[in-house]
Design a protein around this motif. Structure first.
Motif, PDB file in Angstrom:
ATOM      1  N   UNK A   1       0.020 -18.610  -6.079  1.00  0.00           N
ATOM      2  CA  UNK A   1      -0.970 -17.537  -6.096  1.00  0.00           C
ATOM      3  C   UNK A   1      -0.726 -16.534  -4.971  1.00  0.00           C
ATOM      4  N   UNK A   2      -0.341 -17.038  -3.801  1.00  0.00           N
ATOM      5  CA  UNK A   2      -0.050 -16.148  -2.670  1.00  0.00           C
ATOM      6  C   UNK A   2       1.167 -15.281  -2.978  1.00  0.00           C
ATOM      7  N   UNK A   3       2.216 -15.898  -3.524  1.00  0.00           N
ATOM      8  CA  UNK A   3       3.421 -15.135  -3.860  1.00  0.00           C
ATOM      9  C   UNK A   3       3.113 -14.087  -4.918  1.00  0.00           C
ATOM     10  N   UNK A   4       2.345 -14.461  -5.937  1.00  0.00           N
ATOM     11  CA  UNK A   4       1.961 -13.494  -6.971  1.00  0.00           C
ATOM     12  C   UNK A   4       1.190 -12.322  -6.384  1.00  0.00           C
ATOM     13  N   UNK A   5       0.258 -12.628  -5.496  1.00  0.00           N
ATOM     14  CA  UNK A   5      -0.568 -11.578  -4.898  1.00  0.00           C
ATOM     15  C   UNK A   5       0.281 -10.619  -4.075  1.00  0.00           C
ATOM     16  N   UNK A   6       1.127 -11.184  -3.222  1.00  0.00           N
ATOM     17  CA  UNK A   6       1.995 -10.355  -2.380  1.00  0.00           C
ATOM     18  C   UNK A   6       2.910  -9.491  -3.241  1.00  0.00           C
ATOM     19  N   UNK A   7       3.570 -10.098  -4.209  1.00  0.00           N
ATOM     20  CA  UNK A   7       4.547  -9.359  -4.997  1.00  0.00           C
ATOM     21  C   UNK A   7       3.879  -8.323  -5.896  1.00  0.00           C
ATOM     22  N   UNK A   8       2.692  -8.618  -6.407  1.00  0.00           N
ATOM     23  CA  UNK A   8       2.028  -7.643  -7.261  1.00  0.00           C
ATOM     24  C   UNK A   8       1.753  -6.350  -6.497  1.00  0.00           C
ATOM     25  N   UNK A   9       1.134  -6.468  -5.332  1.00  0.00           N
ATOM     26  CA  UNK A   9       0.717  -5.268  -4.610  1.00  0.00           C
ATOM     27  C   UNK A   9       1.902  -4.515  -4.003  1.00  0.00           C
ATOM     28  N   UNK A  10       2.899  -5.222  -3.496  1.00  0.00           N
ATOM     29  CA  UNK A  10       4.082  -4.541  -2.979  1.00  0.00           C
ATOM     30  C   UNK A  10       4.851  -3.889  -4.125  1.00  0.00           C
ATOM     31  N   UNK A  11       5.019  -4.620  -5.212  1.00  0.00           N
ATOM     32  CA  UNK A  11       5.728  -4.102  -6.382  1.00  0.00           C
ATOM     33  C   UNK A  11       5.024  -2.865  -6.940  1.00  0.00           C
ATOM     34  N   UNK A  12       3.723  -2.969  -7.092  1.00  0.00           N
ATOM     35  CA  UNK A  12       2.974  -1.835  -7.648  1.00  0.00           C
ATOM     36  C   UNK A  12       3.065  -0.617  -6.728  1.00  0.00           C
ATOM     37  N   UNK A  13       2.964  -0.844  -5.420  1.00  0.00           N
ATOM     38  CA  UNK A  13       3.026   0.285  -4.485  1.00  0.00           C
ATOM     39  C   UNK A  13       4.391   0.968  -4.552  1.00  0.00           C
ATOM     40  N   UNK A  14       5.443   0.185  -4.782  1.00  0.00           N
ATOM     41  CA  UNK A  14       6.777   0.778  -4.865  1.00  0.00           C
ATOM     42  C   UNK A  14       6.927   1.647  -6.113  1.00  0.00           C
ATOM     43  N   UNK A  15       6.079   1.432  -7.097  1.00  0.00           N
ATOM     44  CA  UNK A  15       6.066   2.315  -8.261  1.00  0.00           C
ATOM     45  C   UNK A  15       5.196   3.538  -8.006  1.00  0.00           C
ATOM     46  N   UNK A  16       4.094   3.353  -7.320  1.00  0.00           N
ATOM     47  CA  UNK A  16       3.162   4.462  -7.102  1.00  0.00           C
ATOM     48  C   UNK A  16       3.663   5.453  -6.048  1.00  0.00           C
ATOM     49  N   UNK A  17       4.371   4.954  -5.046  1.00  0.00           N
ATOM     50  CA  UNK A  17       4.914   5.813  -3.998  1.00  0.00           C
ATOM     51  C   UNK A  17       6.241   6.401  -4.484  1.00  0.00           C
TER      52      UNK A  17
ATOM     53  N   UNK B   1       9.788 -13.871 -19.974  1.00  0.00           N
ATOM     54  CA  UNK B   1      10.883 -12.929 -20.217  1.00  0.00           C
ATOM     55  C   UNK B   1      10.418 -11.673 -20.943  1.00  0.00           C
ATOM     56  N   UNK B   2       9.679 -11.839 -22.028  1.00  0.00           N
ATOM     57  CA  UNK B   2       9.225 -10.685 -22.803  1.00  0.00           C
ATOM     58  C   UNK B   2       8.215  -9.856 -22.010  1.00  0.00           C
ATOM     59  N   UNK B   3       7.343 -10.538 -21.267  1.00  0.00           N
ATOM     60  CA  UNK B   3       6.340  -9.855 -20.458  1.00  0.00           C
ATOM     61  C   UNK B   3       7.013  -8.919 -19.454  1.00  0.00           C
ATOM     62  N   UNK B   4       8.042  -9.432 -18.784  1.00  0.00           N
ATOM     63  CA  UNK B   4       8.716  -8.622 -17.774  1.00  0.00           C
ATOM     64  C   UNK B   4       9.639  -7.583 -18.416  1.00  0.00           C
ATOM     65  N   UNK B   5      10.132  -7.881 -19.604  1.00  0.00           N
ATOM     66  CA  UNK B   5      10.970  -6.911 -20.306  1.00  0.00           C
ATOM     67  C   UNK B   5      10.185  -5.633 -20.593  1.00  0.00           C
ATOM     68  N   UNK B   6       8.910  -5.776 -20.919  1.00  0.00           N
ATOM     69  CA  UNK B   6       8.053  -4.603 -21.139  1.00  0.00           C
ATOM     70  C   UNK B   6       8.073  -3.707 -19.903  1.00  0.00           C
ATOM     71  N   UNK B   7       7.995  -4.315 -18.714  1.00  0.00           N
ATOM     72  CA  UNK B   7       7.969  -3.534 -17.474  1.00  0.00           C
ATOM     73  C   UNK B   7       9.261  -2.755 -17.274  1.00  0.00           C
ATOM     74  N   UNK B   8      10.385  -3.290 -17.729  1.00  0.00           N
ATOM     75  CA  UNK B   8      11.664  -2.602 -17.557  1.00  0.00           C
ATOM     76  C   UNK B   8      11.872  -1.488 -18.563  1.00  0.00           C
ATOM     77  N   UNK B   9      11.062  -1.438 -19.606  1.00  0.00           N
ATOM     78  CA  UNK B   9      11.166  -0.355 -20.574  1.00  0.00           C
ATOM     79  C   UNK B   9      10.484   0.901 -20.035  1.00  0.00           C
ATOM     80  N   UNK B  10      10.969   2.069 -20.467  1.00  0.00           N
ATOM     81  CA  UNK B  10      10.460   3.339 -19.957  1.00  0.00           C
ATOM     82  C   UNK B  10       8.955   3.461 -20.136  1.00  0.00           C
ATOM     83  N   UNK B  11       8.447   3.060 -21.297  1.00  0.00           N
ATOM     84  CA  UNK B  11       7.014   3.196 -21.568  1.00  0.00           C
ATOM     85  C   UNK B  11       6.187   2.114 -20.892  1.00  0.00           C
ATOM     86  N   UNK B  12       6.836   1.155 -20.243  1.00  0.00           N
ATOM     87  CA  UNK B  12       6.094   0.056 -19.638  1.00  0.00           C
ATOM     88  C   UNK B  12       6.164  -0.017 -18.134  1.00  0.00           C
ATOM     89  N   UNK B  13       6.752   0.979 -17.481  1.00  0.00           N
ATOM     90  CA  UNK B  13       6.956   0.903 -16.036  1.00  0.00           C
ATOM     91  C   UNK B  13       5.654   0.951 -15.229  1.00  0.00           C
TER      92      UNK B  13
END
Length: 257
Positions: A105-121, A206-218
């Protein structure tokens, strides 16, 4: 007792076992036959859409793992010196299971917010996180292909914080870090194999994360590597459907409202 006892310390295994497991598990996927009927993208798409060569991916992963090993050695050195003298008592299995869950849960929390910020910034995305998205069609060996700064902030620091917050021992950490590596590699493997336990037990797969790598899912499905909890809580969850392609394989498509 574990198989490495008497040959290597728990701290050494905690540093190097995840690195070895990464290449073994990713190499397993790399050596599989094409398996076109289980692929989320065709081999042609992988060749045409990806913007970085395999050799560069391997070099990038090795660089991240070098930094990861250095940080892990320092982390284990500090925590082992801070602990009381004498042999560390290994907690019971139920306690270790709770520590495992906390670390997840800690790893998920850390990675979600850092990952999301790297998309927003925009600056961070353009100069840092976009390196990972050069693999428009993910594959196993590229799971840890990141900009060195992202590798340090997202994965290495995320692992260190999970270890510290959960209170697990170095021996438990060996199993946790190896499990996290296997899960991360599997999420990038690009295959929807029948009976894959990660597809059966985890909605974030795999499919869940594949959506994120697609242009419409970033802008969706930032959660990694275990649960889609934060995506669902904060409105960045994107439901998808798997559609069979006429030529074989599957395509993960965003569900329309």
């Amino acid at each position: 007792m574990v198989f490495w006892e008497g040959y290597a310390s728990d701290e050494t295994m905690g540093t190097f076992a995840p690195l070895v497991v990464y290449w073994l598990y990713a190499g397993f996927y790399q050596l599989l036959p094409p398996l076109d009927r289980y692929r989320l993208h065709t081999r042609r798409e992988e060749d045409e859409k990806n913007l970085v060569a395999l050799g560069s991916v391997v070099k990038g992963v090795l660089l991240q793992q070098f930094v990861q090993a250095v940080v892990a050695e320092l982390l284990f050195l500090i925590t082992s010196n801070a602990s009381s003298s004498g042999d560390v008592v290994q907690p019971s299995l139920p306690v270790q299971a709770v520590q495992f869950l906390i670390a997840m849960l800690v790893m998920d929390t850390w990675q979600y917010f850092v990952h999301r910020y790297m998309h927003l910034n925009k600056f961070l995305y353009r100069h840092v996180h976009s390196q990972h998205h050069k693999l428009v069609v993910p594959y196993a060996i590229g799971a840890l292909y990141n900009h060195p700064l992202e590798g340090l902030l997202l994965d290495t620091f995320g692992g260190a914080i999970s270890f510290l917050v959960s209170g697990m021992t170095a021996r438990t950490a060996v199993f946790f870090f190896c499990f996290a590596v296997i899960k991360t590699v599997d999420d990038h493997c690009g295959l929807r194999l029948p009976g894959n336990i990660f597809h059966l037990l985890f909605q974030n797969n795999t499919a869940y994360h594949d959506i994120h790598h697609q242009l419409q899912g970033t802008k969706f499905n930032y959660s990694q590597p275990f649960f889609p909890l934060w995506d669902k809580l904060l409105g960045t969850y994107a439901a998808y459907t798997l559609v069979k392609r006429p030529e074989g394989g599957y395509e993960a498509r965003l569900k329309k409202d």
